[in-house]
Scaffold this active site. Sequence first.
Site, PDB file in Angstrom:
ATOM      1  N   GLU A 288       0.844  -1.186   0.000  1.00  0.00           N
ATOM      2  CA  GLU A 288       0.000   0.000   0.000  1.00  0.00           C
ATOM      3  C   GLU A 288       0.879   1.236   0.000  1.00  0.00           C
ATOM      4  OE1 GLU A 288      -2.315  -0.399   3.522  1.00  0.00           O
ATOM      5  OE2 GLU A 288      -0.648   0.012   4.876  1.00  0.00           O
ATOM      6  N   ARG A 292       0.912   9.753   4.570  1.00  0.00           N
ATOM      7  CA  ARG A 292       1.120  10.473   5.830  1.00  0.00           C
ATOM      8  C   ARG A 292       2.528  10.207   6.330  1.00  0.00           C
ATOM      9  NH1 ARG A 292       1.200   6.148   9.278  1.00  0.00           N
ATOM     10  NH2 ARG A 292      -0.197   4.416   8.824  1.00  0.00           N
TER      11      ARG A 292
END
Length: 665
Positions: A288, A292
């Site tokens: 993935e 952030r």
Amino acid sequence: MPFIRRLLIANRGEIAVRIARTAHTMGIDTVAVYADPDTDSPHVAAADQAVRLPGETAADTYLRADLLIEAARSTGADAVHPGYGFLSENADFARRVEAAGLVFVGPAARTIAAMGDKLAAKELLGAAGVPVLPGGIVREDGDARELAARIGFPLLVKAAFGGGGRGMRVVREQAALAEAVAGARREAGAAFGDDTVFLERLVERPRHVEVQIFGDTHGTVLALFERDCSIQRRHQKLIEESPSPAVDPALRARLCAAAVTAGRAIGYVGAGTVEFVLDRAGAFHLLEVNTRLQVEHPVTELTTGLDLVRLQLLVAQGHPLPAEPVAAGHAIEARLYAEDPGRGYAPSVGTLHRFELAERDGIRVDAGVAEGSRIGPHYDALLAKVIAYAPTRDEACRKLAHALARARLHGVRTNRDLLVGILRSPEFTAGDADTGFLDRHPPAELCAPDPAAAAIHAAAAALAGQAERRAAARVLGGIPSGWRNVRSADQQVTYAHDTDGRTVVTYRLPDQVAIDGKPLPGLVVHAAHADRVDLTADGVRRTVSVHRVGDTIHLDSPLGASELTELPRLPEPAEPVREPVGSLSAAMPGTVVRVAVEEGQHVVAGQLVLAVEAMKMEHEVLAPHAGVVGRLTVRPGEPVDAGTVLAIVAPDADADAETHAEAAR
């Protein structure tokens, strides 16, 4: 070009403290937000201003975008930093921040949305040339079975709009699929506000390797090298390091190139992480993209010399990234959690009576707690991150293990001993660990105490207690402890310890001590004070630090840490508390999220009875034996305290008797 004058930090704990620290070095004012349980949290004191978010749960506070944006407006903030977790990967929050005329310190909302849909992200990046694993999203209940047939077992159930191991389940057979999907949905919904999950092929015994990327508004995307995050429990990282011991220069170049390809394919701006699963043959596939700052970003900071929060704030103001980075040395991070590995990683709550983890040369501590902090069940169990940096991996390993072993952590259970055991284990020090490490090496193996610790610590507790009483004596304080004209017996004290056992210490000063009737060999007491005992036993001299809180005594020495409870010499007689046979009690405070059985239902040993959510993780309560559910005392959504009886499963032999007794009542 936007200019950040005042920054609202939409988070809590150590990451909020971390962001405030860098912001202040850049001359940026900071605003903290806090829920009611965090009123006295260090992150509140670290900021210039703070705004209360009324409530206790994350859903009522840190996940309320409207409250966060109003806090920014009311304090005159012009930017919002989401930290990690909570709303950091919520595209709608980023849009609302931007719509309010504020700077969102992170990638664009459209990028978060594109990467937040994990399956769509894999399709997009796979088309760009990034290697991906087969998988599919579960949209309807019937989808899971069809997808599993196409993907094959074993497989993973994963949260589509979150990360950090929450909402993740390993499934090895069809029979376990439905429950795994349901459990992952509940956990994902509670942690991220969206319960969508997807299935993905599971790579056995892989390494978890990720690449830190950074993009700016001028079209530059850089790779800041890899991190190895293979040591995990329940799919959550425990130890991270950079560089990875499994990655050579050629593989590093391929990993970084794939990560940069991913970043460029989505026009990435800000800090992000491209996560890969690496098999033993050196092939890697995309897991993935996290849009952030990661919990483990300090290891990249220490090896590159870059402050990633500073870079985030500069990029958010339109500044270009610096030149290509250079990495040197080795950094390892350990996550210190309030949890008990010996009891299935059950969260630990209570007051942190002592928290001594000193920063020194090569040791960095990012903490979100302090002495006196109250650790509750509402949020993540992370207390601090401890990071070691050294020229070599071996030295970094040793430094980190030593710093953790010498820490004084009193009041709640932690995973400190487990971390030290991992760092000193032959498999880890050889660089051979994979994500199955803790499956092969359970806490009982890694946390085994030094055999000498129990006796020496018990002796130190007794000697320190005697010294404390002598110091507090109002008359004849100079008379030796336990002095009698005619001695009839030695002094004695009994302690309970965390293995549910008891230790009896008998002693006669100056240096005669017996543990459960066995004299401590070669004992010499050099000094005994209420907070410290200096003694020699069996030819080795050691100092034991002693910290008493009520009847609980915390002891720390080079042998490790112990916790003893002094039992009264003349206890008051009391009726023993007898819970009904088959009682299932809550191991920690939390909220019941599921009841899987009904009263009168027959269950088999190990069958799920109910689930309790605590510290953002779902904990299953299983039937300890075959029998009949005689009583259910809780409902979904009901908060419970530690020790609350949740259900009673009468053993098969007692089921009929329980049923008759219940009818009679």
